[in-house]
Enzyme design. Structure first.
Site, PDB file in Angstrom:
ATOM      1  N   LYS A 159      56.981  55.176  40.290  1.00 27.10           N
ATOM      2  CA  LYS A 159      55.595  55.125  40.033  1.00 27.10           C
ATOM      3  C   LYS A 159      55.147  55.159  41.571  1.00 27.10           C
ATOM      4  O   LYS A 159      55.395  54.330  42.519  1.00 27.10           O
ATOM      5  CB  LYS A 159      55.000  53.743  39.232  1.00 27.10           C
ATOM      6  CG  LYS A 159      55.427  53.972  37.932  1.00 27.10           C
ATOM      7  CD  LYS A 159      54.547  55.048  37.352  1.00 27.10           C
ATOM      8  CE  LYS A 159      53.177  54.677  37.235  1.00 27.10           C
ATOM      9  NZ  LYS A 159      52.724  53.477  36.253  1.00 27.10           N
ATOM     10  N   LYS A 170      22.267  33.516  46.273  1.00 26.80           N
ATOM     11  CA  LYS A 170      23.057  34.083  47.303  1.00 26.80           C
ATOM     12  C   LYS A 170      24.451  34.701  47.080  1.00 26.80           C
ATOM     13  O   LYS A 170      24.829  35.561  47.610  1.00 26.80           O
ATOM     14  CB  LYS A 170      23.044  32.690  48.276  1.00 26.80           C
ATOM     15  CG  LYS A 170      21.624  32.605  49.272  1.00 26.80           C
ATOM     16  CD  LYS A 170      21.533  31.384  49.763  1.00 26.80           C
ATOM     17  CE  LYS A 170      20.258  31.050  49.828  1.00 26.80           C
ATOM     18  NZ  LYS A 170      19.479  30.888  48.592  1.00 26.80           N
ATOM     19  N   SER A 217      55.634  50.512  41.454  1.00 29.67           N
ATOM     20  CA  SER A 217      55.569  49.476  40.243  1.00 29.67           C
ATOM     21  C   SER A 217      56.919  48.451  40.536  1.00 29.67           C
ATOM     22  O   SER A 217      57.670  49.075  41.071  1.00 29.67           O
ATOM     23  CB  SER A 217      55.894  50.196  39.032  1.00 29.67           C
ATOM     24  OG  SER A 217      56.531  49.624  38.025  1.00 29.67           O
ATOM     25  N   ASN A 223      11.523  26.540  52.035  1.00 32.50           N
ATOM     26  CA  ASN A 223      11.287  27.598  51.034  1.00 32.50           C
ATOM     27  C   ASN A 223      10.891  28.698  51.607  1.00 32.50           C
ATOM     28  O   ASN A 223      11.259  30.194  51.426  1.00 32.50           O
ATOM     29  CB  ASN A 223      10.018  27.243  49.969  1.00 32.50           C
ATOM     30  CG  ASN A 223      10.450  26.051  49.284  1.00 32.50           C
ATOM     31  OD1 ASN A 223      11.591  25.642  49.213  1.00 32.50           O
ATOM     32  ND2 ASN A 223       9.335  25.483  48.552  1.00 32.50           N
ATOM     33  N   TYR A 258       8.305  28.475  44.315  1.00 34.23           N
ATOM     34  CA  TYR A 258       9.725  28.003  44.556  1.00 34.23           C
ATOM     35  C   TYR A 258      10.328  27.272  43.340  1.00 34.23           C
ATOM     36  O   TYR A 258       9.758  26.305  42.971  1.00 34.23           O
ATOM     37  CB  TYR A 258      10.235  27.628  45.860  1.00 34.23           C
ATOM     38  CG  TYR A 258      11.516  27.359  46.038  1.00 34.23           C
ATOM     39  CD1 TYR A 258      12.641  28.530  46.502  1.00 34.23           C
ATOM     40  CD2 TYR A 258      11.944  26.237  45.799  1.00 34.23           C
ATOM     41  CE1 TYR A 258      13.701  28.096  46.598  1.00 34.23           C
ATOM     42  CE2 TYR A 258      13.383  25.615  45.871  1.00 34.23           C
ATOM     43  CZ  TYR A 258      14.350  26.682  46.164  1.00 34.23           C
ATOM     44  OH  TYR A 258      15.504  26.451  46.581  1.00 34.23           O
ATOM     45  N   GLN A 284      18.390  29.308  44.515  1.00 35.17           N
ATOM     46  CA  GLN A 284      19.487  28.979  45.407  1.00 35.17           C
ATOM     47  C   GLN A 284      20.785  30.019  45.090  1.00 35.17           C
ATOM     48  O   GLN A 284      21.737  30.113  45.450  1.00 35.17           O
ATOM     49  CB  GLN A 284      19.864  27.503  45.487  1.00 35.17           C
ATOM     50  CG  GLN A 284      21.020  27.108  46.408  1.00 35.17           C
ATOM     51  CD  GLN A 284      21.271  25.506  46.558  1.00 35.17           C
ATOM     52  OE1 GLN A 284      20.199  25.033  47.281  1.00 35.17           O
ATOM     53  NE2 GLN A 284      22.062  25.042  45.697  1.00 35.17           N
ATOM     54  N   THR A 334      33.268  70.523  31.551  1.00 35.05           N
ATOM     55  CA  THR A 334      32.400  69.797  30.987  1.00 35.05           C
ATOM     56  C   THR A 334      32.924  69.275  29.742  1.00 35.05           C
ATOM     57  O   THR A 334      34.045  69.756  29.250  1.00 35.05           O
ATOM     58  CB  THR A 334      30.906  70.563  30.308  1.00 35.05           C
ATOM     59  OG1 THR A 334      31.536  71.668  29.710  1.00 35.05           O
ATOM     60  CG2 THR A 334      30.164  71.331  31.457  1.00 35.05           C
ATOM     61  N   HIS A 335      32.729  67.865  29.353  1.00 30.07           N
ATOM     62  CA  HIS A 335      33.499  67.311  28.195  1.00 30.07           C
ATOM     63  C   HIS A 335      34.981  67.263  28.629  1.00 30.07           C
ATOM     64  O   HIS A 335      35.879  66.962  27.853  1.00 30.07           O
ATOM     65  CB  HIS A 335      33.153  68.070  26.951  1.00 30.07           C
ATOM     66  CG  HIS A 335      31.927  68.534  26.698  1.00 30.07           C
ATOM     67  ND1 HIS A 335      31.148  67.525  25.966  1.00 30.07           N
ATOM     68  CD2 HIS A 335      31.133  69.745  27.005  1.00 30.07           C
ATOM     69  CE1 HIS A 335      29.888  68.095  25.866  1.00 30.07           C
ATOM     70  NE2 HIS A 335      30.185  69.359  26.390  1.00 30.07           N
ATOM     71  N   ASN A 365      50.774  54.037  42.401  1.00 29.70           N
ATOM     72  CA  ASN A 365      49.654  54.052  41.644  1.00 29.70           C
ATOM     73  C   ASN A 365      48.396  54.121  42.509  1.00 29.70           C
ATOM     74  O   ASN A 365      48.658  53.561  43.642  1.00 29.70           O
ATOM     75  CB  ASN A 365      49.581  52.586  40.915  1.00 29.70           C
ATOM     76  CG  ASN A 365      50.837  52.501  39.793  1.00 29.70           C
ATOM     77  OD1 ASN A 365      51.156  53.461  39.202  1.00 29.70           O
ATOM     78  ND2 ASN A 365      51.598  51.219  39.805  1.00 29.70           N
ATOM     79  N   GLU A 410      41.370  52.787  41.423  1.00 23.85           N
ATOM     80  CA  GLU A 410      41.357  51.666  40.416  1.00 23.85           C
ATOM     81  C   GLU A 410      40.370  50.647  40.479  1.00 23.85           C
ATOM     82  O   GLU A 410      39.559  50.085  39.770  1.00 23.85           O
ATOM     83  CB  GLU A 410      42.488  51.507  39.975  1.00 23.85           C
ATOM     84  CG  GLU A 410      43.311  52.756  39.194  1.00 23.85           C
ATOM     85  CD  GLU A 410      44.808  52.126  38.778  1.00 23.85           C
ATOM     86  OE1 GLU A 410      45.287  53.035  37.722  1.00 23.85           O
ATOM     87  OE2 GLU A 410      45.318  51.508  39.502  1.00 23.85           O
TER      88      GLU A 410
HETATM   89  N1  ARG Z   1      19.150  25.868  50.031  1.00 23.65           N
HETATM   90  C1  ARG Z   1      17.919  26.141  49.236  1.00 23.65           C
HETATM   91  C2  ARG Z   1      17.865  27.647  48.504  1.00 23.65           C
HETATM   92  O1  ARG Z   1      18.986  28.347  48.684  1.00 23.65           O
HETATM   93  C3  ARG Z   1      16.966  26.075  50.231  1.00 23.65           C
HETATM   94  C4  ARG Z   1      15.437  25.800  49.715  1.00 23.65           C
HETATM   95  C5  ARG Z   1      15.447  24.558  49.331  1.00 23.65           C
HETATM   96  N2  ARG Z   1      14.081  24.269  49.007  1.00 23.65           N
HETATM   97  C6  ARG Z   1      13.743  23.287  48.138  1.00 23.65           C
HETATM   98  N3  ARG Z   1      12.482  22.850  47.908  1.00 23.65           N
HETATM   99  N4  ARG Z   1      14.798  22.383  47.647  1.00 23.65           N
HETATM  100  O2  ARG Z   1      16.945  27.834  47.841  1.00 23.65           O
END
Ligand code: ARG
Length: 464
Positions: free
Chosen positions: A288, A330, A282, A115, A322, A327, A160-161, A290, A295
């Site tokens: 064209k 990420k 295109s 954690n 926690y 998780q 403006t606008h 683009n 975009e």
């Molecule tokens: N892979 C877990 C995460 O990204 C790591 C921490 C896991 N901790 C736990 N108590 N299961 O958060």
């Protein structure tokens, strides 16, 4: 993915192995291996502190260092075998370490939990990412300054606008984006301060009974401070949310810029041309070209904004401390960093490759009665109350529109029918150049002011 032969990390507590689907569902190694180098960095500092505090032996530290160095090399060379059975980056590395160096590897996790380990890894990853992004933001700002410095006297309509409003210089318009990106950099740098605090030592949630030295680990890892509450340290991801909010703002600014580039490049406007290497053709329409890159920047802004909402929503229902929910922080975070990094990288190059068409800009500025406000201000300076001046000029514009000409094409005697205060010095006021030059104060579009703004921006960037 290879399967491990030896006992699972916590198999002692369970009577049956985890279901295959569940294993896949709960594993994060496919994406969190991105943090491997930071995980190693964190482990090295933790192990050094443990040895300095005599919690593990010097020989253990030496073994851990040797093993982690080898792992680092294996990962760098793409030879490391990641295993889904080992759930995440932390357990994969720890298991390999134990295979390589034996008991010392098993001692590394003393006084630590995944954690606080994962919270540390993310912060190390993000700190590194922010440093890269700050450099990229700066490079984009320099590209904007370089283009702007060639166009302090290139006149275009300000809108403006999306209606022609008042004449401005192209440089002045560009410098608006410079300012936005400047605030973005400030925000990122400020966010970095809160990212740069050490969770390690919080262990699972309550701290640890070993005589650890958190400040020493912070020093080794270059953290400015240690997180002051162990529950908070392992559970909150506000720093990631804050970063993603900063990233959303950068993307939002670039999305607005992109919208303008797309508009300016449309043959209906024709203010600029974007270099071919940022455009595509295109498959059906041979004529064209683009503006795909701007975009996509506009489109990817939605993606990053989505990540911000994902992270906020991820956090909002979680009790302390926690929870595995975290998780899920990420992928949105990594994708935000990757998207912003690629966007900034490509943007600076695209700005440098812009071809400006001053004639088209000037033509457009002349079309929309852009100096009408200047005429009103002229009358005010001669004593007419502003509202009366506004009315007189509105009538003059209507007259010019009927005649199909610009205000500056109307003869003096005719202009005087709208106000007797008008004299022959009016034509200078009605010129685009006169209009620009008169806005001569900090933040105004006068070429002298914009040049000064560019110069001071360059000086500030050189210091940073
Ligand atoms: N892979 C877990 C995460 O990204 C790591 C921490 C896991 N901790 C736990 N108590 N299961 O958060």
């Amino acid at each position: 993915m290879a399967s491990i032969q030896d006992k699972d990390t916590w198999s002692g507590r369970f009577s049956e192995p985890v279901a295959e689907l569940v294993k896949k569902y709960t594993a994060s190694v496919d994406f969190d291996q991105k943090m491997a180098m930071f995980d190693i960095q964190g482990s090295l500092a933790h192990a050094q502190m443990l040895a300095e505090c005599s919690i593990i032996a010097q020989q253990d530290l030496a073994d851990i260092r040797r093993g982690l160095a080898q792992i680092e090399q294996e990962i760098a060379e793409g030879k490391f075998v990641w295993s889904l059975d080992l759930e995440d980056v932390h357990l994969n590395i720890e298991k390999r370490l134990t295979t390589l160096v034996g008991d010392a590897g098993k001692r590394l996790h003393t006084g630590r939990s995944r954690n606080d380990q994962v919270a540390t890894d993310i912060r190390l990853y993000l700190r590194h990412a922010i440093d890269d992004l700050l450099a990229l933001l700066k490079a984009l700002q320099i590209a904007i300054l370089d283009l702007a410095s060639q166009h302090t006297e290139t006149i275009m309509p300000g809108f403006t606008h999306l209606q022609v409003a008042q004449p401005i210089s192209f440089a002045h318009h560009l410098m608006a984006y410079y300012e936005m990106l400047g605030r973005d950099s400030e925000r990122m740098a400020d966010c970095r301060r809160r990212v740069n605090r050490l969770p390690l030592g919080a262990a699972a949630l309550a701290g640890t009974s070993y005589p650890i030295q958190r400040e020493r680990v912070a020093e080794l890892l270059g953290f400015e401070a240690v997180c002051q509450n162990s529950l908070d340290a392992v559970s909150d991801r506000d720093f990631a949310i804050e970063f993603t909010a900063c990233a959303s703002l950068v993307m939002t600014h670039l999305s607005r810029f992109s919208e303008e580039l797309i508009l300016w490049m449309s043959p209906m406007v024709g203010f600029i041309d974007i270099a071919d290497r940022f455009c595509t053709g295109s498959s059906i329409m041979p004529q064209k070209k683009n503006p795909d890159v701007p975009e996509l920047v506009r489109g990817k802004t939605g993606r990053v904004n989505g990540h911000l909402i994902a992270l906020l929503t991820l956090m909002k229902g979680q009790p302390l401390a926690y929870n595995k929910d975290n998780q899920e922080d990420k992928e949105p975070l990594f994708d935000t960093v990757d998207t912003l990094t690629q966007t900034l990288r490509i943007y600076a190059d695209m700005i440098s490759g812009i071809k400006v068409k001053p004639d088209a800009m000037r033509r457009a500025a002349l079309q929309g009665y852009a100096t009408a406000t200047d005429l009103a201000d002229y009358l005010v300076k001669k004593g007419l109350p502003f509202r009366d001046a506004h009315e007189a000029v509105a009538l003059a514009v209507r007259y010019a529109e009927k005649k199909g000409c610009d205000l500056s094409d109307i003869a003096l005697a005719e202009l005087q029918t709208f106000s007797p205060l008008i004299e022959d010095d009016i034509y200078q006021v009605l010129s685009l150049e006169g209009s620009l030059a008169s806005r001569n104060h900090t933040g105004g579009t006068a070429p002298a002011q914009v040049s000064a703004a560019i110069a001071s921006a360059r000086a500030r960037l050189a210091q940073a």
